[in-house]
Scaffold this active site. Sequence first.
Site, mmCIF file in Angstrom:
data_model
loop_
_atom_site.group_PDB
_atom_site.id
_atom_site.type_symbol
_atom_site.label_atom_id
_atom_site.label_comp_id
_atom_site.label_asym_id
_atom_site.label_seq_id
_atom_site.Cartn_x
_atom_site.Cartn_y
_atom_site.Cartn_z
ATOM 1 N N GLY A 62 37.781 -13.297 25.446
ATOM 2 C CA GLY A 62 38.601 -13.888 24.387
ATOM 3 C C GLY A 62 39.627 -14.794 25.051
ATOM 4 C CB ALA A 63 40.594 -18.305 24.347
ATOM 5 C CD GLN A 200 30.952 -11.448 22.194
ATOM 6 O OE1 GLN A 200 29.948 -11.435 21.500
ATOM 7 N NE2 GLN A 200 31.056 -12.218 23.253
ATOM 8 C CG ASP A 241 36.443 -19.631 23.562
ATOM 9 O OD1 ASP A 241 35.956 -19.281 22.477
ATOM 10 O OD2 ASP A 241 36.708 -18.846 24.488
ATOM 11 C CG ASN A 250 35.164 -19.729 18.327
ATOM 12 O OD1 ASN A 250 35.841 -19.154 19.188
ATOM 13 N ND2 ASN A 250 34.764 -19.099 17.237
HETATM 14 O O1 MRU Z 1 32.553 -14.937 25.062
HETATM 15 P P1 MRU Z 1 33.842 -14.442 24.466
HETATM 16 O O2 MRU Z 1 33.716 -13.103 23.837
HETATM 17 O O3 MRU Z 1 34.985 -14.542 25.438
HETATM 18 O O4 MRU Z 1 34.132 -15.487 23.305
HETATM 19 C C1 MRU Z 1 35.314 -15.346 22.556
HETATM 20 C C2 MRU Z 1 35.401 -16.277 21.417
HETATM 21 O O5 MRU Z 1 34.563 -17.116 21.204
HETATM 22 C C3 MRU Z 1 36.635 -16.179 20.585
HETATM 23 O O6 MRU Z 1 36.364 -16.555 19.273
HETATM 24 C C4 MRU Z 1 37.708 -17.107 21.155
HETATM 25 O O7 MRU Z 1 37.913 -16.857 22.506
HETATM 26 C C5 MRU Z 1 39.001 -16.981 20.438
HETATM 27 S S1 MRU Z 1 39.747 -15.416 20.707
HETATM 28 C C6 MRU Z 1 41.270 -15.385 19.959
#
Ligand code: MRU
Length: 339
Positions: A62-63, A200, A241, A250
């Site tokens: 998550g970003a 997720q 992201d 995203n």
């Molecule tokens: O691959 P991930 O689980 O890190 O991807 C996360 C996402 O795509 C989320 O939507 C994004 O990071 C925003 S989190 C506030």
Amino acid sequence: MEVKWEGIRSISGTSWKMRTIDWEDGAVTLIDQTGLPKEERVLKCSTVDELVDAIRNLRVRGAPALCAAGAFGVALAAKNGEDIENAAEILKKTRPTAINLSYGIDRVLEKASNGKTTEEIREFTLEEAKRIAEEDIEVNKKIGEHGAKLLEDGDVVLTHCNAGRMACIDWGTALGVIRTAIEQGKEIKVVACETRPLNQGSRITTWELLRDNIPVMLIVDSAAGYLMKKGMVDKVIVGADRITRNAVINKIGTYSLSILAKEHGIPFYVAAPLSTFDLEKEEKDVEIEERVPNELIYIGREQIAPLDVDVYNPAFDATPIELVTAIITEKGISESQSL
Ligand code: MRU
């Protein structure tokens, strides 16, 4: 490199509301998201190698959580007497798409440059990493306050992936908006897309919402259009992201949802901190992380596709800015066209 995890403890018994990632006793502690929802365990990363492994394998993800992970990673390198510039380079390469990771790392490096002694560098890097973690919570609360104005009592909100507490230090961006609206007394229900291939949505979003007693219904990704057509979705809110001049990047599947939302006249909102913006870039300049074929060929240990099939597994996609109704940040709500 396969890392042997020694610092593992269970979070059962302690409050599950511990921060997603934190600094404890000279090490980085994080909730291991690969275990959810079955195993609630906390990992302790005492070395940069361990943290790098945790990021690559989405134990922390998550970003905004990656922003803090990168920041704490540099502090960890400083604490262990490693070359912090080298550690920063390695950390930045773990996951290329979320700009928040390099944003966190660069902020800490900048502070380190003011340190004249090893001790000062250790102190400054850790101070800044802790500040980044604190800010994340404040920022998410502000995103929640602004975004909650867009939600009405009785809304059903569809979300994708996990842009919640577990993708941040606490509260969440997209799910933070929902949490704030509920705190204000609005009745909100959530539809969570499972988010193949790493799930997720089904593993993490449902887990964290149920723990807060927020009503959530899980669907397969491909059911989203059907629900929208049946009038079962009032709004879509996702995280991001990276936000460039012309696109919101995203989790893979977000673009399809934006088109479905447009087709059905449903508002499509993005909730993200300003640290996610990269307005010097356009979609074409951003590296979209490609992950290994095995994420599609296996579910756990179960083989679900021929071993020799060709696989394309991009982890993210880009939604053209015109398809985004508004972006919610800590500064307010902006019509995406005015970026
Ligand atoms: O691959 P991930 O689980 O890190 O991807 C996360 C996402 O795509 C989320 O939507 C994004 O990071 C925003 S989190 C506030």
